[in-house]
Design a protein around this motif. Structure first.
Motif, PDB file in Angstrom:
ATOM      1  N   ALA A  94       5.706  21.799   5.542  1.00 31.47           N
ATOM      2  CA  ALA A  94       5.219  22.770   4.545  1.00 31.47           C
ATOM      3  C   ALA A  94       3.728  22.644   4.264  1.00 31.47           C
ATOM      4  CB  ALA A  94       6.009  22.648   3.242  1.00 31.47           C
ATOM      5  N   ALA A  95       3.009  21.954   5.103  1.00 34.67           N
ATOM      6  CA  ALA A  95       1.561  21.832   4.905  1.00 34.67           C
ATOM      7  C   ALA A  95       0.899  21.707   6.278  1.00 34.67           C
ATOM      8  CB  ALA A  95       1.230  20.613   4.060  1.00 34.67           C
ATOM      9  N   PRO A  96      -0.217  22.336   6.457  1.00 36.74           N
ATOM     10  CA  PRO A  96      -0.931  22.217   7.733  1.00 36.74           C
ATOM     11  C   PRO A  96      -1.751  20.919   7.770  1.00 36.74           C
ATOM     12  CG  PRO A  96      -2.082  23.725   6.284  1.00 36.74           C
ATOM     13  CD  PRO A  96      -0.844  23.294   5.554  1.00 36.74           C
ATOM     14  N   VAL A  97      -1.024  19.799   7.668  1.00 32.42           N
ATOM     15  CA  VAL A  97      -1.658  18.484   7.595  1.00 32.42           C
ATOM     16  C   VAL A  97      -1.048  17.599   8.672  1.00 32.42           C
ATOM     17  CG1 VAL A  97      -2.032  16.445   6.155  1.00 32.42           C
ATOM     18  CG2 VAL A  97      -2.039  18.711   5.116  1.00 32.42           C
ATOM     19  N   SER A  98      -1.903  16.840   9.355  1.00 31.05           N
ATOM     20  CA  SER A  98      -1.420  15.885  10.347  1.00 31.05           C
ATOM     21  C   SER A  98      -2.280  14.632  10.294  1.00 31.05           C
ATOM     22  CB  SER A  98      -1.458  16.502  11.746  1.00 31.05           C
ATOM     23  OG  SER A  98      -2.792  16.819  12.095  1.00 31.05           O
ATOM     24  N   LEU A  99      -1.733  13.586  10.859  1.00 35.33           N
ATOM     25  CA  LEU A  99      -2.426  12.303  10.917  1.00 35.33           C
ATOM     26  C   LEU A  99      -2.256  11.778  12.327  1.00 35.33           C
ATOM     27  CD1 LEU A  99      -2.435   9.457   8.461  1.00 35.33           C
ATOM     28  CD2 LEU A  99      -1.428   8.997  10.675  1.00 35.33           C
ATOM     29  N   SER A 100      -3.298  11.210  12.877  1.00 39.86           N
ATOM     30  CA  SER A 100      -3.194  10.550  14.175  1.00 39.86           C
ATOM     31  C   SER A 100      -4.147   9.371  14.178  1.00 39.86           C
ATOM     32  CB  SER A 100      -3.513  11.509  15.317  1.00 39.86           C
ATOM     33  OG  SER A 100      -4.834  11.977  15.207  1.00 39.86           O
ATOM     34  N   GLY A 101      -3.764   8.351  14.933  1.00 44.18           N
ATOM     35  CA  GLY A 101      -4.631   7.190  14.973  1.00 44.18           C
ATOM     36  C   GLY A 101      -4.119   6.095  15.880  1.00 44.18           C
ATOM     37  N   GLU A 102      -4.810   4.971  15.784  1.00 37.53           N
ATOM     38  CA  GLU A 102      -4.505   3.805  16.599  1.00 37.53           C
ATOM     39  C   GLU A 102      -3.909   2.709  15.734  1.00 37.53           C
ATOM     40  OE1 GLU A 102      -7.545   2.493  19.369  1.00 37.53           O
ATOM     41  OE2 GLU A 102      -8.604   4.369  19.001  1.00 37.53           O
ATOM     42  N   LEU A 103      -2.989   1.968  16.335  1.00 35.45           N
ATOM     43  CA  LEU A 103      -2.364   0.810  15.700  1.00 35.45           C
ATOM     44  C   LEU A 103      -2.834  -0.442  16.421  1.00 35.45           C
ATOM     45  CD1 LEU A 103       1.254   2.238  15.873  1.00 35.45           C
ATOM     46  CD2 LEU A 103      -0.134   2.084  13.798  1.00 35.45           C
ATOM     47  N   MET A 104      -3.046  -1.501  15.667  1.00 37.69           N
ATOM     48  CA  MET A 104      -3.411  -2.776  16.252  1.00 37.69           C
ATOM     49  C   MET A 104      -2.648  -3.889  15.546  1.00 37.69           C
ATOM     50  SD  MET A 104      -6.965  -1.094  16.657  1.00 37.69           S
ATOM     51  CE  MET A 104      -6.608  -0.405  15.153  1.00 37.69           C
ATOM     52  N   LEU A 105      -2.173  -4.834  16.322  1.00 39.57           N
ATOM     53  CA  LEU A 105      -1.550  -6.039  15.796  1.00 39.57           C
ATOM     54  C   LEU A 105      -2.292  -7.191  16.453  1.00 39.57           C
ATOM     55  CD1 LEU A 105       0.650  -7.362  14.106  1.00 39.57           C
ATOM     56  CD2 LEU A 105       2.188  -7.148  16.080  1.00 39.57           C
ATOM     57  N   GLU A 106      -3.029  -7.944  15.635  1.00 36.52           N
ATOM     58  CA  GLU A 106      -3.929  -8.966  16.164  1.00 36.52           C
ATOM     59  C   GLU A 106      -3.557 -10.340  15.635  1.00 36.52           C
ATOM     60  OE1 GLU A 106      -7.409  -7.267  14.447  1.00 36.52           O
ATOM     61  OE2 GLU A 106      -7.684  -5.823  16.075  1.00 36.52           O
ATOM     62  N   PRO A 107      -3.379 -11.322  16.546  1.00 42.25           N
ATOM     63  CA  PRO A 107      -3.117 -12.688  16.115  1.00 42.25           C
ATOM     64  C   PRO A 107      -4.321 -13.254  15.352  1.00 42.25           C
ATOM     65  CG  PRO A 107      -2.780 -12.440  18.492  1.00 42.25           C
ATOM     66  CD  PRO A 107      -3.428 -11.189  17.992  1.00 42.25           C
ATOM     67  N   ASN A 108      -4.035 -14.108  14.356  1.00 41.70           N
ATOM     68  CA  ASN A 108      -5.116 -14.673  13.551  1.00 41.70           C
ATOM     69  C   ASN A 108      -4.682 -16.030  12.991  1.00 41.70           C
ATOM     70  OD1 ASN A 108      -7.383 -15.059  12.018  1.00 41.70           O
ATOM     71  ND2 ASN A 108      -6.836 -13.596  10.430  1.00 41.70           N
ATOM     72  N   ASP A 109      -4.787 -17.091  13.809  1.00 39.73           N
ATOM     73  CA  ASP A 109      -4.455 -18.456  13.386  1.00 39.73           C
ATOM     74  C   ASP A 109      -3.088 -18.567  12.710  1.00 39.73           C
ATOM     75  OD1 ASP A 109      -6.855 -19.569  14.332  1.00 39.73           O
ATOM     76  OD2 ASP A 109      -7.911 -19.029  12.482  1.00 39.73           O
ATOM     77  N   GLY A 110      -2.039 -18.165  13.402  1.00 40.80           N
ATOM     78  CA  GLY A 110      -0.692 -18.259  12.864  1.00 40.80           C
ATOM     79  C   GLY A 110      -0.291 -17.085  11.994  1.00 40.80           C
ATOM     80  N   SER A 111      -1.239 -16.246  11.644  1.00 46.41           N
ATOM     81  CA  SER A 111      -0.969 -15.023  10.896  1.00 46.41           C
ATOM     82  C   SER A 111      -1.221 -13.852  11.838  1.00 46.41           C
ATOM     83  CB  SER A 111      -1.927 -14.874   9.709  1.00 46.41           C
ATOM     84  OG  SER A 111      -1.834 -15.965   8.857  1.00 46.41           O
ATOM     85  N   SER A 112      -1.007 -12.653  11.321  1.00 44.52           N
ATOM     86  CA  SER A 112      -1.272 -11.456  12.123  1.00 44.52           C
ATOM     87  C   SER A 112      -1.901 -10.394  11.248  1.00 44.52           C
ATOM     88  CB  SER A 112       0.025 -10.902  12.707  1.00 44.52           C
ATOM     89  OG  SER A 112       0.616 -11.837  13.561  1.00 44.52           O
ATOM     90  N   VAL A 113      -2.864  -9.694  11.818  1.00 43.87           N
ATOM     91  CA  VAL A 113      -3.507  -8.579  11.144  1.00 43.87           C
ATOM     92  C   VAL A 113      -2.931  -7.301  11.748  1.00 43.87           C
ATOM     93  CG1 VAL A 113      -5.694  -7.397  10.683  1.00 43.87           C
ATOM     94  CG2 VAL A 113      -5.612  -9.907  10.745  1.00 43.87           C
ATOM     95  N   HIS A 114      -2.396  -6.456  10.888  1.00 46.04           N
ATOM     96  CA  HIS A 114      -1.848  -5.160  11.306  1.00 46.04           C
ATOM     97  C   HIS A 114      -2.811  -4.107  10.787  1.00 46.04           C
ATOM     98  CE1 HIS A 114       1.390  -1.900  10.650  1.00 46.04           C
ATOM     99  NE2 HIS A 114       1.022  -1.871  11.913  1.00 46.04           N
TER     100      HIS A 114
END
Length: 158
Positions: A94-114
């Motif tokens: 019901a709206a002329p709206v869209s989203l597009s993009g890139e996803l990244m999952l990056e290791p970070n010393d035992g943690s992860s950045v999404h």
């Protein structure tokens, strides 16, 4: 940032129960989730949900009281550093709206950045920029909620 390695976070992101919990936490009135394995170890996540329209008053006549969002994430195979990348799209009914993009999952010393780097497009004369800004703010709130839900999920499933 999630308090787990990239393999554990990817397993969480592609778990239908987790995606369901995330949708519910974000206020979905209805939702449908599917996760499909892709060649090479990637995955496609499709989340279709009905949400209360958390939009500025000037947008409500365009969308009504609820919106239907169809979001697709296509994650690629694991990379040599243990991370992953992918593409995301979302459309709003019901709206002329869209989203597009890139996803990244990056290791970070035992943690992860999404991370998500996305562009919102609203094809509405005169107020399109305002709509894009309002939706961008909702996306930021959703990202914060996903971090909370994901951290809780990880602590329960270790």
């Amino acid at each position: 940032m999630f308090p787990a390695d990239a393999d554990a976070v990817f397993a969480m992101l592609t778990d239908e129960e987790y995606v369901t919990r995330k949708a519910t936490a974000m206020g979905a009135l209805e939702h449908d989730v599917s996760v499909t394995a892709l060649d090479g170890g990637g995955a496609r996540i499709r989340l279709e949900r009905t949400l209360p329209a958390m939009v500025p008053d000037f947008v409500r006549p365009l969308v009504g009281e609820t919106i239907r969002v169809v979001q697709t994430e296509d994650w690629g195979p694991v990379q040599p550093d243990g991370g992953r990348s992918g593409l995301m799209t979302a459309t709003i009914s019901a709206a002329p709206v869209s989203l597009s993009g890139e996803l990244m999952l990056e290791p970070n010393d035992g943690s992860s950045v999404h991370r998500i780097e996305a562009e919102v497009r609203a094809r509405v004369p005169f107020v399109g920029g305002k709509i894009e800004k309002a939706i961008g703010e909702v996306i930021l709130l959703a990202a914060r909620k996903e971090e909370q839900v994901g951290s809780a999920w990880l602590s329960e499933h270790r």
